[in-house]
Design a protein around this motif. Structure first.
Motif, PDB file in Angstrom:
ATOM      1  N   GLY B  33      33.994  91.088  55.130  1.00 33.37           N
ATOM      2  CA  GLY B  33      34.687  89.827  54.894  1.00 33.37           C
ATOM      3  C   GLY B  33      34.525  89.372  53.458  1.00 33.37           C
ATOM      4  N   LEU B  34      33.295  89.475  52.941  1.00 32.54           N
ATOM      5  CA  LEU B  34      33.045  89.039  51.569  1.00 32.54           C
ATOM      6  C   LEU B  34      33.815  89.892  50.581  1.00 32.54           C
ATOM      7  CD1 LEU B  34      29.315  88.085  51.032  1.00 32.54           C
ATOM      8  CD2 LEU B  34      31.352  86.726  50.663  1.00 32.54           C
ATOM      9  N   LEU B  35      33.764  91.244  50.790  1.00 34.30           N
ATOM     10  CA  LEU B  35      34.485  92.149  49.878  1.00 34.30           C
ATOM     11  C   LEU B  35      35.976  91.844  49.913  1.00 34.30           C
ATOM     12  CD1 LEU B  35      32.669  95.557  50.424  1.00 34.30           C
ATOM     13  CD2 LEU B  35      32.673  94.096  48.389  1.00 34.30           C
ATOM     14  N   ALA B  36      36.477  91.626  51.144  1.00 39.57           N
ATOM     15  CA  ALA B  36      37.902  91.338  51.271  1.00 39.57           C
ATOM     16  C   ALA B  36      38.240  90.047  50.551  1.00 39.57           C
ATOM     17  CB  ALA B  36      38.282  91.236  52.745  1.00 39.57           C
ATOM     18  N   PHE B  37      37.293  89.076  50.631  1.00 40.35           N
ATOM     19  CA  PHE B  37      37.531  87.806  49.945  1.00 40.35           C
ATOM     20  C   PHE B  37      37.603  88.014  48.438  1.00 40.35           C
ATOM     21  CE2 PHE B  37      35.589  84.053  47.860  1.00 40.35           C
ATOM     22  CZ  PHE B  37      36.616  83.166  48.082  1.00 40.35           C
ATOM     23  N   ILE B  38      36.636  88.788  47.919  1.00 46.45           N
ATOM     24  CA  ILE B  38      36.638  89.047  46.471  1.00 46.45           C
ATOM     25  C   ILE B  38      37.927  89.759  46.076  1.00 46.45           C
ATOM     26  CG2 ILE B  38      35.450  90.304  44.630  1.00 46.45           C
ATOM     27  CD1 ILE B  38      32.854  89.828  46.234  1.00 46.45           C
ATOM     28  N   ALA B  39      38.301  90.733  46.899  1.00 45.97           N
ATOM     29  CA  ALA B  39      39.524  91.482  46.587  1.00 45.97           C
ATOM     30  C   ALA B  39      40.729  90.556  46.579  1.00 45.97           C
ATOM     31  CB  ALA B  39      39.712  92.602  47.608  1.00 45.97           C
ATOM     32  N   GLN B  40      40.780  89.636  47.539  1.00 45.97           N
ATOM     33  CA  GLN B  40      41.968  88.787  47.607  1.00 45.97           C
ATOM     34  C   GLN B  40      41.975  87.775  46.475  1.00 45.97           C
ATOM     35  OE1 GLN B  40      41.905  86.581  51.359  1.00 45.97           O
ATOM     36  NE2 GLN B  40      41.700  84.693  50.208  1.00 45.97           N
ATOM     37  N   GLN B  41      40.776  87.418  45.959  1.00 44.54           N
ATOM     38  CA  GLN B  41      40.751  86.514  44.825  1.00 44.54           C
ATOM     39  C   GLN B  41      41.288  87.222  43.584  1.00 44.54           C
ATOM     40  OE1 GLN B  41      40.477  83.825  46.775  1.00 44.54           O
ATOM     41  NE2 GLN B  41      39.607  82.851  44.970  1.00 44.54           N
ATOM     42  N   ILE B  42      41.015  88.534  43.493  1.00 44.53           N
ATOM     43  CA  ILE B  42      41.503  89.277  42.330  1.00 44.53           C
ATOM     44  C   ILE B  42      42.988  89.552  42.476  1.00 44.53           C
ATOM     45  CG2 ILE B  42      41.274  91.441  41.039  1.00 44.53           C
ATOM     46  CD1 ILE B  42      38.319  91.457  42.020  1.00 44.53           C
ATOM     47  N   ASP B  43      43.381  90.030  43.656  1.00 43.90           N
ATOM     48  CA  ASP B  43      44.794  90.369  43.843  1.00 43.90           C
ATOM     49  C   ASP B  43      45.177  90.049  45.294  1.00 43.90           C
ATOM     50  OD1 ASP B  43      47.278  91.418  44.097  1.00 43.90           O
ATOM     51  OD2 ASP B  43      46.601  93.516  44.136  1.00 43.90           O
ATOM     52  N   PRO B  44      45.831  88.928  45.522  1.00 44.56           N
ATOM     53  CA  PRO B  44      46.163  88.535  46.901  1.00 44.56           C
ATOM     54  C   PRO B  44      47.045  89.560  47.597  1.00 44.56           C
ATOM     55  CG  PRO B  44      46.681  86.781  45.347  1.00 44.56           C
ATOM     56  CD  PRO B  44      46.348  87.975  44.536  1.00 44.56           C
ATOM     57  N   GLY B  45      47.687  90.424  46.826  1.00 43.29           N
ATOM     58  CA  GLY B  45      48.603  91.366  47.465  1.00 43.29           C
ATOM     59  C   GLY B  45      47.989  92.742  47.687  1.00 43.29           C
ATOM     60  N   ASN B  46      46.628  92.834  47.637  1.00 44.34           N
ATOM     61  CA  ASN B  46      46.036  94.163  47.784  1.00 44.34           C
ATOM     62  C   ASN B  46      46.249  94.715  49.184  1.00 44.34           C
ATOM     63  OD1 ASN B  46      43.658  93.764  49.583  1.00 44.34           O
ATOM     64  ND2 ASN B  46      43.082  92.320  47.973  1.00 44.34           N
ATOM     65  N   ALA B  47      46.045  96.007  49.296  1.00 50.46           N
ATOM     66  CA  ALA B  47      46.434  96.711  50.528  1.00 50.46           C
ATOM     67  C   ALA B  47      45.707  96.153  51.740  1.00 50.46           C
ATOM     68  CB  ALA B  47      46.146  98.204  50.380  1.00 50.46           C
ATOM     69  N   PHE B  48      44.381  95.884  51.609  1.00 52.49           N
ATOM     70  CA  PHE B  48      43.607  95.422  52.758  1.00 52.49           C
ATOM     71  C   PHE B  48      44.097  94.050  53.220  1.00 52.49           C
ATOM     72  CE2 PHE B  48      39.932  93.378  54.746  1.00 52.49           C
ATOM     73  CZ  PHE B  48      39.609  94.342  55.684  1.00 52.49           C
ATOM     74  N   ALA B  49      44.329  93.173  52.215  1.00 57.63           N
ATOM     75  CA  ALA B  49      44.793  91.827  52.549  1.00 57.63           C
ATOM     76  C   ALA B  49      46.134  91.908  53.264  1.00 57.63           C
ATOM     77  CB  ALA B  49      44.907  90.982  51.292  1.00 57.63           C
ATOM     78  N   LYS B  50      47.012  92.798  52.786  1.00 52.20           N
ATOM     79  CA  LYS B  50      48.317  92.924  53.436  1.00 52.20           C
ATOM     80  C   LYS B  50      48.162  93.446  54.846  1.00 52.20           C
ATOM     81  CE  LYS B  50      51.878  93.029  50.091  1.00 52.20           C
ATOM     82  NZ  LYS B  50      52.821  93.744  49.252  1.00 52.20           N
ATOM     83  N   THR B  62      42.031  78.425  45.366  1.00 51.79           N
ATOM     84  CA  THR B  62      41.956  77.951  43.988  1.00 51.79           C
ATOM     85  C   THR B  62      40.544  77.453  43.717  1.00 51.79           C
ATOM     86  OG1 THR B  62      42.560  75.736  44.647  1.00 51.79           O
ATOM     87  CG2 THR B  62      44.353  77.218  44.052  1.00 51.79           C
ATOM     88  N   GLY B  63      40.228  77.317  42.424  1.00 48.98           N
ATOM     89  CA  GLY B  63      38.906  76.826  42.045  1.00 48.98           C
ATOM     90  C   GLY B  63      38.661  75.454  42.626  1.00 48.98           C
ATOM     91  N   GLU B  64      39.704  74.623  42.623  1.00 48.58           N
ATOM     92  CA  GLU B  64      39.600  73.252  43.142  1.00 48.58           C
ATOM     93  C   GLU B  64      39.200  73.269  44.628  1.00 48.58           C
ATOM     94  OE1 GLU B  64      39.582  69.338  42.273  1.00 48.58           O
ATOM     95  OE2 GLU B  64      39.903  71.008  40.893  1.00 48.58           O
ATOM     96  N   GLN B  65      39.894  74.138  45.396  1.00 50.06           N
ATOM     97  CA  GLN B  65      39.591  74.236  46.825  1.00 50.06           C
ATOM     98  C   GLN B  65      38.152  74.689  47.037  1.00 50.06           C
ATOM     99  OE1 GLN B  65      42.771  76.956  47.723  1.00 50.06           O
ATOM    100  NE2 GLN B  65      43.655  75.532  49.217  1.00 50.06           N
ATOM    101  N   PHE B  66      37.778  75.674  46.240  1.00 54.45           N
ATOM    102  CA  PHE B  66      36.453  76.248  46.375  1.00 54.45           C
ATOM    103  C   PHE B  66      35.389  75.182  46.125  1.00 54.45           C
ATOM    104  CE2 PHE B  66      33.018  79.258  45.383  1.00 54.45           C
ATOM    105  CZ  PHE B  66      33.163  80.084  46.477  1.00 54.45           C
ATOM    106  N   LYS B  67      35.624  74.399  45.065  1.00 51.35           N
ATOM    107  CA  LYS B  67      34.678  73.334  44.736  1.00 51.35           C
ATOM    108  C   LYS B  67      34.619  72.331  45.887  1.00 51.35           C
ATOM    109  CE  LYS B  67      35.704  69.854  42.288  1.00 51.35           C
ATOM    110  NZ  LYS B  67      36.407  69.165  41.218  1.00 51.35           N
ATOM    111  N   GLY B  68      35.800  71.994  46.415  1.00 49.50           N
ATOM    112  CA  GLY B  68      35.850  71.049  47.534  1.00 49.50           C
ATOM    113  C   GLY B  68      35.013  71.541  48.701  1.00 49.50           C
ATOM    114  N   LEU B  69      35.148  72.841  49.022  1.00 44.76           N
ATOM    115  CA  LEU B  69      34.399  73.403  50.140  1.00 44.76           C
ATOM    116  C   LEU B  69      32.897  73.306  49.892  1.00 44.76           C
ATOM    117  CD1 LEU B  69      36.387  76.614  51.099  1.00 44.76           C
ATOM    118  CD2 LEU B  69      36.313  74.424  52.268  1.00 44.76           C
TER     119      LEU B  69
END
Lengths: 617, 374
Positions: B33-50, B62-69
């Motif tokens: 899950g963490l790796l997938a999260f990092i991958a999606q932050q770099i490229d939301p369209g990567n193969a695993f995310a798709k 977004t950074g704003e959302q992340f800070k909010g969380l």
């Protein structure tokens, strides 16, 4: 008994008190009485502010003098009056002679309690606290003033409290025979008044005879019933029953076996016949009791025998219900498209297997944990399973919050079980309850059951004796899960739809209360617990005989759990061995007093060691 | 219950194998899950995310959302920590889980609700009067919560001291049930709202973080520091630690064990009362069931940090609050699970199971007397 005794061994053979001392009428511990009166006053005010008298005032018990609402207040002074006369007499202590002094004390306690309500009546008139306290309302005020005037209420409450308190205390003073007769009479009147719906449902012709048109016993009949009850007890009706009971307990060997079989067959026959002659309300009630009895029997194996406090027991009920629903209903989640729907009994087989697997899966991570961690973690599992059924993630399977509807009736060819026909549900439940009771009964005496009890008593010792504790505890989880899944499967067929909201933590707690109030580890106790609690108060969503109590029953369940744990942790019908465990100190002390040097608690007083004997109060 | 003594290197049973498998699976799922999260932050369209999102692109945080969380996780966690302190202290001293502690928290929040509304009607919940009013409300809420905790100990738990461990636990479930339903009957079942906070408290203070959240975190930190001082530096605190270690020896040393236990309940109740009031200021809504889940989660926090360990309780609370707030969007969402916010509560229970499976003594170790540890 005129005094509660801590020891049960002493009361049987030898006199407890050396000399009964009598004292003057006002020679009692004023401070203790004052404290007890203040506690009574606070409890009464609390009940009044919870809105119970006002909410139950519509339900008349004896027309026109007593409603359930007033009863909810009036029983307390009586109880406190009785308790104020109770004293703990240990071996070697001198019991005081009961007399005028006790009545004065009871009167005093009841008076203070009543004054509490008077104060509330005055305050309600003078201030308006309705904003935070929802029951600070004119309706409550009217109940407190007896629908007359504030002055009447202010005077009537202390008078009533004092009379009832004195009466409660007087129960100690009366000769035993009269006391029993009075109690029996009161009991008869109250049972007829409180269980009116049930009695009318069973015997329709009594409706016009006994009860007034808008509910409540006619007062003439109330007096008549009191006389009948009291008379029956006075002439020795109660003695016959207790004689029969003791002769049954005394019997051994094949004679006992025969008697037991007869008893079981008789009650089974009664259970089969009764629903045939009663109305729908009773049948529905019986069906609900049965469903919770199944759950309680399962939990009894986990908690009562193996000593594992599982607070997430509802998870297995949910798994049973959902598996059956998914396999039988055409309205299940879209992901099951094309999967054939099974008949109910086919689904039941799958349900049993799945429930067993879930039992293993939940059991395995938790069995090595400390008992209290285990409780919280199982509670967590119960909640996780409910959240999964509810979630959008598994929406494709379980339809989330919409639940699974249109679960077909369980069809057996010759008869089909559906919610609209509670009698059929009851017969199905009875069948499974009989299986569960038989299984529990056999298990209790089997190698497995003895291993569970050994684990309950001391896990390290059990392991040292060569018991594979891990496997045994897992077995408890699996057996418990399977029994709960029966209940879930029947529940699905009965209700016809399954929603996540039927499986709240609340259900686990209520089953736990049933097991504890009934008596952990004792099948008879579990049955009594289910009948008394589910039958009278009702299940989490199912009404009991006192349908008016639905708003207050959770409060009562909570209070019952605390009171039972404090006063009688072994339950109403205790398991002999468990109650010895809980009262070990007292048993040892008795043994010491009697000069038995052997402190092995199994050796103490073998006469109380038989199954089913009443444990020390 | 004892964990039976097993020789090291004893043959692994099937249960052990299953538990190992479970550990590996849980940690594996979290790592993926963490790796997938990092991958999606770099490229939301990567193969695993798709793949996990049925061919759609993943939603990048977004950074704003992340800070909010993170901020809401911290403030939530601070409250869990405050409640967890009560659990931890009672567990340390008496060795049982006081299930009803969550209800003490709820009663604190309820007292705050009643008083704040009364003050609001009198016009004291705004302007210059706000701060003294809030302080007074906190004081009363704390006092009532303390009183309830002490009453609970006196009525329900003291008579049971020395009985088998599960008995007080079951009693506390009953107490919790009773208080919850008593509050429903006395004050009504509906949700109660606090009056709105003044604007300056809702405004962003620093880094775009709402003032009220900062206040919550600061107050929790101060209470925690005060409690630490009380337990570690005062005489009463020393007595509490002694009683936690061994009641009999402590009483031989001239410590009044009963009074010390009452103090423990009182201090735990006070912390829960403060926590309840902060909850009210933060979420501005309270119902009778408010205490139940936060209570259990706070116990989880206490276990995560190590039961009996005060610093651990606070750290566990923050860890739990953070996990609960972050995990749905950073672990579950990248795995393609839909409706993740519904699974928030499940996250904390899974965390509890994970901690108990991997490090049963919690992150910072338990501080219990020897027979409680058994």
């Amino acid at each position: 008994m005129t005094a509660t005794t801590v020891s049960n061994s002493g009361s049987a053979n030898e006199p407890l008190s050396i000399d009964a001392v009598s004292k003057g009428a006002f020679d009692f511990d004023m401070r203790a009485a004052l404290t007890s009166g203040l506690i009574l006053a606070l409890s009464l005010v609390f009940i009044a502010l919870c809105g119970i008298p006002e909410g139950l005032n519509e339900r008349l018990l004896i027309k026109p003098v007593l409603s359930l609402g007033y009863l909810s207040l009036l029983w307390l002074p009586l109880l406190f009056g009785w308790l104020s006369g109770n004293e703990t007499v240990l071996e070697g202590m001198v019991a005081t002679k009961k007399g005028a002094r006790d009545i004065v004390r009871g009167l005093f306690v009841g008076l203070i309690g009543g004054l509490g309500l008077s104060l509330l009546t005055v305050l309600m008139d003078a201030f308006d606290l309705r904003d935070p306290l929802v029951n600070w309302s004119p309706a409550t005020e009217e109940v407190l003033q007896f629908s007359r005037s504030i002055g009447f209420g202010v005077i009537a409450w202390p008078v009533l409290g004092a009379i009832l308190g004195a009466f409660g205390a007087a129960l100690h003073v009366m000769p035993e025979k009269i006391r029993k007769a009075v109690m029996a009479g009161l009991g008869t009147v109250l049972s007829f008044a409180i269980f009116a719906t049930f009695i009318v449902d069973v015997a329709d012709f009594l409706d016009d005879l006994l009860y007034a048109r808008r509910g409540g016993l006619k007062w003439g009949w109330a007096i008549a019933l009191f006389v009948i009850g009291a008379g029956a007890s006075f002439l020795g009706g109660g003695r016959k029953i207790s004689e029969m009971k003791s002769s049954y307990q005394a019997a051994t060997g094949p004679a006992k076996r025969q008697q037991t079989t007869t008893l079981i067959l008789l009650s089974l026959a009664a259970l089969i016949i009764i629903p045939l002659i009663t109305g729908k309300i009773t049948q529905e009630l019986f069906a609900n009791i049965g469903i919770f009895l199944l759950l309680a029997l399962g939990l009894n194996i986990v908690v009562g025998l193996a000593g594992i406090l599982d607070l997430g027991y509802v998870a297995f009920f949910a798994v049973g219900g959902y598996t059956t629903a998914v396999l039988t209903s055409p309205n299940r989640g879209p992901d099951f498209e094309g999967f054939p729907t099974l008949p109910w009994w086919g689904a039941l087989l799958v349900t049993i297997i799945i429930a067993g697997l879930v039992g293993l899966f939940i059991g395995a991570p938790v069995i090595r944990m400390r008992g209290d961690y285990l409780a919280i973690v199982t509670l967590g599992f119960g909640e996780i399973i409910r959240l999964l059924f509810l979630s959008d993630w598994l929406n494709g399977w379980f339809n989330g919050a919409q639940g699974i509807t249109n679960v077909p009736p369980a069809d057996f060819g010759f008869f089909s079980v559906k919610g609209t026909d509670p009698r059929s549900v009851f017969y199905l439940v009875l069948f499974f309850a009989a299986i569960s009771i038989y299984v529990s009964w056999r298990l209790e005496r089997s190698r497995l059951g003895r291993a569970w009890m050994a684990i309950r008593e001391d896990e390290s010792v059990a392991e040292a004796m060569g018991i594979n504790t891990v496997n045994m505890k897992l077995m408890a989880f699996v057996v418990g899960a399977v029994l709960a899944s029966f209940s879930g499967a029947i529940f699905a067929a009965k209700v016809g739809s399954i929603f996540p909201t039927s499986f709240l933590i609340l259900v686990s707690v209520i089953i736990l209360v049933v097991v504890i109030v009934g008596g952990m580890g004792n099948i008879m106790g579990i049955i009594v617990g289910s009948v008394v609690l589910i039958g009278v108060l009702g299940g989490p969503k199912q009404p009991g005989l006192l349908a008016e109590f639905s708003e207050y029953k959770l409060l009562i369940y909570g209070a019952l759990l605390v009171v039972m744990m404090l006063k009688r942790p072994e339950g109403l019908v205790p398991n002999a061995r468990r109650s010895r465990e809980l009262h070990q100190d007292e048993f040892l002390q008795d043994a010491w007093l009697k000069g038995e040097v052997d402190t092995d608690d199994d050796m103490v007083d073998p006469s109380t060691g038989g199954e089913g004997t009443v444990a020390p109060a | 219950m004892t964990t039976a003594i097993r020789a090291k290197g004893a043959a692994k049973t099937n249960v052990d194998k299953f538990l190992t498998l479970l550990r590996v699976l849980l940690i594996g799922a979290i790592s993926v899950g963490l790796l997938a999260f990092i991958a999606q932050q770099i490229d939301p369209g990567n193969a695993f995310a798709k793949w996990t999102h049925d061919g759609q692109e993943a939603n990048r945080l977004t950074g704003e959302q992340f800070k909010g969380l993170i901020v809401s996780g911290l403030s939530q966690g601070a409250m869990y920590g405050l409640i967890a302190l009560g659990y931890s202290m009672v567990y340390g001293v008496l060795g049982f889980i006081n299930f009803a502690h969550g209800e003490v928290f709820m009663v604190g929040a309820f007292t705050g609700f009643i008083m704040s509304n009364k003050f609001d009607e009198a016009g004291l919940w705004e302007g210059g009067a706000f701060i003294p009013t809030v302080l007074f409300t906190v004081l009363i809420a704390t006092l009532i919560a303390t009183g309830l905790a002490v009453l609970m100990e006196r009525v329900a738990y003291r008579p049971l001291r020395g009985s088998p461990r599960l008995i007080p636990l079951i009693t506390s479930i009953g107490v919790s049930f009773f208080i919850q339903n008593a509050v429903i009957l006395l004050f009504g079942a509906g949700a109660k709202s606090y009056p709105p906070n003044p604007d300056w408290l809702q405004d962003d203070w620093i880094l775009g973080i709402e003032g009220v959240k900062i206040v919550v975190i600061i107050v929790a930190a101060i209470s925690m520091a005060g409690l630490w001082y009380f337990v570690e530096r005062t005489k009463t605190g020393k007595a509490m630690r002694a009683v936690a270690e061994d009641k009999e020896i402590a009483s031989l040393m001239g410590i009044n064990v009963n009074r010390t236990i009452v103090t423990t309940f009182a201090v735990g109740g006070a912390m829960a009362g403060i926590g309840g009031m902060l909850w009210g200021l933060l979420f501005r809504s309270v119902i009778a069931t408010t205490g139940f889940l936060p209570g259990i989660k706070a116990f989880t926090a206490a276990v995560v940090g190590g039961v009996g360990n005060l610093g651990g309780a606070m750290a566990g609370g923050v860890a739990l609050g953070g996990a609960e707030s972050l995990a749905p969007l950073t672990l579950l969402e990248p795995l393609g699970i839909s409706g993740v916010s519904q699974l928030r509560d499940a996250v904390s229970f899974v965390l509890l199971i994970l901690v108990l499976l991997i490090k049963p003594t919690g992150l910072f170790g338990e501080r219990l007397s020897s027979d409680d540890r058994a």
